[in-house]
Design an enzyme around this catalytic site. Structure first.
Site, PDB file in Angstrom:
ATOM      1  N   TYR A 177      56.792  39.162  65.416  1.00  0.00           N
ATOM      2  CA  TYR A 177      57.861  40.000  65.970  1.00  0.00           C
ATOM      3  C   TYR A 177      57.314  41.387  66.296  1.00  0.00           C
ATOM      4  CZ  TYR A 177      61.327  36.770  63.882  1.00  0.00           C
ATOM      5  OH  TYR A 177      62.081  35.689  63.518  1.00  0.00           O
ATOM      6  N   GLU A 208      83.955  41.505  52.164  1.00  0.00           N
ATOM      7  CA  GLU A 208      84.596  41.259  53.461  1.00  0.00           C
ATOM      8  C   GLU A 208      85.334  42.480  53.999  1.00  0.00           C
ATOM      9  OE1 GLU A 208      86.711  37.829  52.173  1.00  0.00           O
ATOM     10  OE2 GLU A 208      85.213  36.423  52.975  1.00  0.00           O
TER      11      GLU A 208
END
Ligand SMILES: [Zn+2]
Ligand SMILES: [Zn+2]
Length: 447
Positions: free
Chosen positions: A347, A423
């Protein structure tokens, strides 16, 4: 010993924080008044229940890289329902949605990655993953242990919000749901690199790209970023040391690849500590595995070592390669052995475009509150979002997912069985990405 650094990436560092800071001051009030911005800030919180539902669904049903079949199907159905033009099967299982706004303008791409990892979940949740699979010949659990489930849910939410304001959008939004960020299975291509190869940044041509990563060790409500080089370039390498096999009781009659490999491992530590100017940029050279030998009294013929290199600068990158080869082969030679070095460039550096970062950081400050947006040091982890940034200006940031009141030491890192995301981060994720998109389009309009 001199090191031929280009200084290309890191020299921009010092300047950028100041540029970003100016943009923060200039950007905040300009964006806050826009009707599109107001509409996003209202609509995103109303989506929270759906976001949680989607996220839990993906969490419970994780799929590995290039195998995100059911995940992609759910994403594609959602986009189609919203009236978004959909392409499927991009770079194996990728889904691309195109939302053409009612007004002319530039093209913004928004990216989410969809793959899970071969990790067995240990967190006790009602939506815990019970999926198992065979991975590289071993039975293992599958888990969204990097939080890509939250990325999918967030971008689905962004699509829903932006589709509802299609007629007012001054430009086009491209939704990129990408497979295999964590790497493709052996022998396959995949991830952002393949998405780019298959033309995801063309037709229509993308002007800028935005993406985020949830972070299990940043408190929920907070956002972190860095202008310029943000995450490392990655190489994988292997060193094969070949000696001469002999009886363990008579080492003088052979060439011991284990002793030679030990010397190589120790000497490789001096690349970072003695060859690189670490005031310029950090670097890492890690040996992750050594394989050689079968029993106590046999000196084996060969040893194989594998490892990884992390750099942030092109000059340092090529210099590490040079030293890795020199050190391995000359130590092997001095022992009468041979060393074969193979380096795979994986990468590139995740590099946030300085001008784009400066232009957009006001949006994040406005969305999360100035006190919640922080500049962070570079990360020696990597992200294949870098492949998009090689082609078009891109901005990638980190969204807090650690429950409030928890300490970083208590919060499990990514890729571990205890990885956990709060969340409460989802709505802020939707607001951030959606606002980056519309603020970018609106700013281009007024240019
Ligand atoms: Zn990951
Ligand atoms: Zn990830």
């Amino acid at each position: 010993m001199t090191t031929p650094f280009t200084g290309k990436i890191f020299n921009k560092f010092g300047r950028m924080s100041a540029v970003a800071l100016m943009a923060v001051i200039a950007g905040q009030s300009a964006f806050a008044q826009s009707p599109l911005a107001k509409s996003i800030d209202q609509k995103a919180p109303a989506l929270e229940k759906k976001l949680v539902e989607w996220r839990r669904h993906f969490h419970q049903n994780p799929e590995l890289g290039n195998r995100e079949f059911k995940t992609a199907e759910k994403v594609a159905n959602h986009l189609k329902q919203l009236g978004i033009e959909v392409q499927t099967g991009v770079a194996h299982t990728g889904v691309v949605g195109i939302l053409k706004g009612g007004k002319p303008g530039p093209v913004v791409a928004l990216r989410a990655d969809m793959d899970g990892l071969p990790v067995a979940e240990r967190v006790d949740l009602p939506f815990k993953s019970k999926v198992t699979t065979e991975y590289k010949g071993q039975n293992t659990g599958v888990m969204h242990a990097c939080g890509h489930d939250t990325h999918i849910a967030i971008l689905m939410g962004v699509a829903e919000v932006l589709a509802s304001m299609k007629n007012e959008l001054p430009g086009t939004i491209k939704f990129i749901f990408q497979p295999a960020e964590e790497g493709a299975p052996e022998g396959e291509e995949g991830g952002a690199e393949l998405m780019v190869k298959e033309g995801v940044l063309e037709n229509p041509k993308v002007d800028a790209i935005f993406g985020l990563h949830i972070d299990s060790q940043i408190e929920v409500g907070k956002i972190s970023y860095r202008p310029g080089a943000t995450m490392a370039a990655v190489d994988f390498f292997s060193i094969d040391v070949k000696g001469k096999q002999t009886h363990g009781a008579y080492p003088w009659s052979g060439v011991d690849p284990i002793v030679t490999s030990s010397q190589i491992v120790t000497a490789l530590q001096t690349i970072v500590s003695r060859n690189l100017d670490l005031t310029h940029a950090p670097a890492v050279v890690t040996i992750g595995a050594i394989h050689g030998g079968v029993r106590q009294n046999i000196i084996p013929e060969s040893v194989k070592m594998i490892g990884t290199i992390r750099t942030f600068d092109e000059g340092m990158h090529s210099y590490v390669h040079k030293r890795l080869n020199e050190i391995s082969s000359s130590i092997a030679q001095s022992a009468g052995a041979t060393a074969t070095v193979d380096i795979d460039v994986m990468y590139p550096v995740t590099h946030n475009d300085e001008a784009l970062t400066a232009r957009m950081i006001g949006t994040l400050e406005n969305v999360a509150g100035k006190e919640n947006v922080n500049v962070i040091p570079v990360k020696t982890g990597a992200e294949d979002f870098a492949f998009y940034q090689q082609k078009v200006p891109g901005f990638f940031f980190f969204l807090g997912g650690m429950p409030k009141g928890k300490s970083v030491a208590e919060a499990a890192p990514h890729h571990t069985p205890d990885f956990y995301v709060d969340e409460g981060s989802l709505v802020l994720g939707v607001r951030s990405i959606a606002r980056l998109a519309t603020d970018y389009l609106e700013k281009a309009k007024t240019k």
